[in-house]
Write a protein that holds these residues in place. Sequence first.
Motif, PDB file in Angstrom:
ATOM      1  N   GLU A   1      78.168  48.169  59.036  1.00  0.00           N
ATOM      2  CA  GLU A   1      77.750  47.002  59.393  1.00  0.00           C
ATOM      3  C   GLU A   1      76.307  46.569  59.104  1.00  0.00           C
ATOM      4  N   SER A   2      75.556  47.825  59.257  1.00  0.00           N
ATOM      5  CA  SER A   2      73.991  47.620  58.967  1.00  0.00           C
ATOM      6  C   SER A   2      73.770  47.014  57.626  1.00  0.00           C
ATOM      7  N   VAL A   3      74.345  47.663  56.604  1.00  0.00           N
ATOM      8  CA  VAL A   3      74.202  47.279  55.169  1.00  0.00           C
ATOM      9  C   VAL A   3      74.925  45.874  55.070  1.00  0.00           C
ATOM     10  N   ILE A   4      75.948  45.535  55.487  1.00  0.00           N
ATOM     11  CA  ILE A   4      76.421  44.124  55.093  1.00  0.00           C
ATOM     12  C   ILE A   4      75.625  43.128  55.927  1.00  0.00           C
ATOM     13  N   GLN A   5      75.217  43.443  57.027  1.00  0.00           N
ATOM     14  CA  GLN A   5      74.429  42.400  57.864  1.00  0.00           C
ATOM     15  C   GLN A   5      73.157  42.334  57.067  1.00  0.00           C
ATOM     16  N   TYR A   6      72.550  43.228  56.416  1.00  0.00           N
ATOM     17  CA  TYR A   6      71.376  43.255  55.569  1.00  0.00           C
ATOM     18  C   TYR A   6      71.504  42.344  54.634  1.00  0.00           C
ATOM     19  N   ILE A   7      72.585  42.534  53.747  1.00  0.00           N
ATOM     20  CA  ILE A   7      73.102  41.747  52.538  1.00  0.00           C
ATOM     21  C   ILE A   7      73.120  40.377  53.006  1.00  0.00           C
ATOM     22  N   ARG A   8      73.959  40.128  53.883  1.00  0.00           N
ATOM     23  CA  ARG A   8      74.260  38.715  54.583  1.00  0.00           C
ATOM     24  C   ARG A   8      72.920  38.043  54.923  1.00  0.00           C
ATOM     25  N   GLY A   9      72.074  38.559  55.342  1.00  0.00           N
ATOM     26  CA  GLY A   9      71.137  38.070  55.733  1.00  0.00           C
ATOM     27  C   GLY A   9      69.618  37.819  54.980  1.00  0.00           C
ATOM     28  N   LYS A  10      70.060  38.234  53.618  1.00  0.00           N
ATOM     29  CA  LYS A  10      68.827  38.129  52.515  1.00  0.00           C
ATOM     30  C   LYS A  10      69.172  36.911  51.702  1.00  0.00           C
ATOM     31  N   ASN A  11      68.061  36.215  51.458  1.00  0.00           N
ATOM     32  CA  ASN A  11      67.917  35.402  50.280  1.00  0.00           C
ATOM     33  C   ASN A  11      68.255  35.971  49.025  1.00  0.00           C
ATOM     34  N   PRO A  12      69.194  35.651  48.026  1.00  0.00           N
ATOM     35  CA  PRO A  12      69.598  36.340  46.778  1.00  0.00           C
ATOM     36  C   PRO A  12      68.331  36.536  46.127  1.00  0.00           C
ATOM     37  N   ALA A  13      67.078  35.789  46.090  1.00  0.00           N
ATOM     38  CA  ALA A  13      66.034  36.255  45.089  1.00  0.00           C
ATOM     39  C   ALA A  13      65.231  37.375  45.971  1.00  0.00           C
ATOM     40  N   GLU A  14      65.382  37.633  46.937  1.00  0.00           N
ATOM     41  CA  GLU A  14      64.897  38.826  47.814  1.00  0.00           C
ATOM     42  C   GLU A  14      65.907  40.133  47.501  1.00  0.00           C
ATOM     43  N   LEU A  15      66.804  39.976  46.847  1.00  0.00           N
ATOM     44  CA  LEU A  15      68.070  41.090  46.702  1.00  0.00           C
ATOM     45  C   LEU A  15      68.321  41.280  45.415  1.00  0.00           C
ATOM     46  N   PRO A  16      67.464  42.474  44.913  1.00  0.00           N
ATOM     47  CA  PRO A  16      67.794  43.012  43.547  1.00  0.00           C
ATOM     48  C   PRO A  16      69.044  43.687  43.527  1.00  0.00           C
ATOM     49  N   LEU A  17      69.313  44.256  44.572  1.00  0.00           N
ATOM     50  CA  LEU A  17      70.510  45.319  44.656  1.00  0.00           C
ATOM     51  C   LEU A  17      71.814  44.598  44.032  1.00  0.00           C
ATOM     52  N   ARG A  18      72.718  45.235  43.413  1.00  0.00           N
ATOM     53  CA  ARG A  18      73.905  44.934  42.845  1.00  0.00           C
ATOM     54  C   ARG A  18      75.063  45.864  43.478  1.00  0.00           C
ATOM     55  N   GLN A  19      74.682  47.261  43.556  1.00  0.00           N
ATOM     56  CA  GLN A  19      75.550  48.286  43.901  1.00  0.00           C
ATOM     57  C   GLN A  19      74.983  48.992  44.876  1.00  0.00           C
ATOM     58  N   ILE A  20      75.518  49.189  45.748  1.00  0.00           N
ATOM     59  CA  ILE A  20      75.464  50.295  47.078  1.00  0.00           C
ATOM     60  C   ILE A  20      76.793  51.331  47.302  1.00  0.00           C
ATOM     61  N   ASP A  21      76.280  52.420  47.178  1.00  0.00           N
ATOM     62  CA  ASP A  21      77.565  53.484  47.079  1.00  0.00           C
ATOM     63  C   ASP A  21      77.296  54.141  48.311  1.00  0.00           C
ATOM     64  N   PHE A  22      78.308  54.481  49.093  1.00  0.00           N
ATOM     65  CA  PHE A  22      78.285  55.765  50.062  1.00  0.00           C
ATOM     66  C   PHE A  22      78.844  56.967  49.637  1.00  0.00           C
ATOM     67  N   ILE A  23      78.048  57.904  49.326  1.00  0.00           N
ATOM     68  CA  ILE A  23      78.560  59.202  48.783  1.00  0.00           C
ATOM     69  C   ILE A  23      78.886  60.127  49.693  1.00  0.00           C
ATOM     70  N   CYS A  24      80.158  60.613  49.957  1.00  0.00           N
ATOM     71  CA  CYS A  24      80.711  61.114  51.282  1.00  0.00           C
ATOM     72  C   CYS A  24      80.855  62.594  50.615  1.00  0.00           C
ATOM     73  N   PHE A  25      80.296  63.672  50.851  1.00  0.00           N
ATOM     74  CA  PHE A  25      80.361  65.173  50.500  1.00  0.00           C
ATOM     75  C   PHE A  25      81.822  65.422  51.140  1.00  0.00           C
ATOM     76  N   GLU A  26      82.230  65.119  52.130  1.00  0.00           N
ATOM     77  CA  GLU A  26      83.457  65.823  52.607  1.00  0.00           C
ATOM     78  C   GLU A  26      84.434  64.670  52.633  1.00  0.00           C
ATOM     79  N   SER A  27      85.863  65.076  52.478  1.00  0.00           N
ATOM     80  CA  SER A  27      86.777  64.132  52.121  1.00  0.00           C
ATOM     81  C   SER A  27      87.162  63.386  53.516  1.00  0.00           C
ATOM     82  N   ASP A  28      87.146  64.049  54.812  1.00  0.00           N
ATOM     83  CA  ASP A  28      87.314  63.233  55.618  1.00  0.00           C
ATOM     84  C   ASP A  28      86.159  62.161  56.044  1.00  0.00           C
ATOM     85  N   ASN A  29      85.167  62.247  55.598  1.00  0.00           N
ATOM     86  CA  ASN A  29      84.148  61.344  55.800  1.00  0.00           C
ATOM     87  C   ASN A  29      84.569  60.126  54.730  1.00  0.00           C
ATOM     88  N   ALA A  30      84.794  60.610  53.510  1.00  0.00           N
ATOM     89  CA  ALA A  30      85.137  59.720  52.453  1.00  0.00           C
ATOM     90  C   ALA A  30      86.651  58.743  52.922  1.00  0.00           C
TER      91      ALA A  30
END
Length: 184
Positions: free
Chosen positions: A144-173
């Motif tokens: 929710e935090s990441v999605i809200q952040y992206i939605r709240g930004k003007n495209p000119a302020e947002l260089p990000l094109r890829q955000i990955d959540f890397i889960c070490f444990e399979s249950d978290n993944a």
Amino acid sequence: MQITVKDVVISVKEGDITAWQGEMIVNASNSGLYGGGGVDGAIHRAGGPRIAEECAVIRRKQGGILPGEAALTTAGQLSFRGIIHTVGPIWKGGTAGEAAVLSRCYKSSLDLACAHGVQSLAFPNISTGIYSFPKDLACKTALESVIQYIRGKNPAELPLRQIDFICFESDNARLYEAMLGTYS
């Protein structure tokens, strides 16, 4: 599993964040920025002593960082442009504003990444190890935090094109994949 929000691809991957292929990673650190256990220890070991030396400089200048804040160092021997260190909350039963602090970890990290023109960023599962934050609530807060952040930004302020959540444990993944699917 992946979704796209305003031209930013958000995905979940299982594995070791130090082996991820991208520009910058986030480290789930402690307030003193000392390499600890879990992902923090793995990043410090893989990156070598330069990361610890730069963390020591931050400690000398400002005394470390508070929960919810973030600081940037180089990546030492790792191939990233840098490492964003953030301090997640210690779980105290949910009555001490832990979810709000965890949300600030993501916002602070994203602010630093955007300020440095980062296009690809990876997050670990912040606070779910020794800090005992419930995994399902941590996952919901992270997404929710990441999605809200992206939605709240003007495209000119947002260089990000890829955000990955890397889960070490399979249950978290699996948890992240299932929850991310509800946002598609």
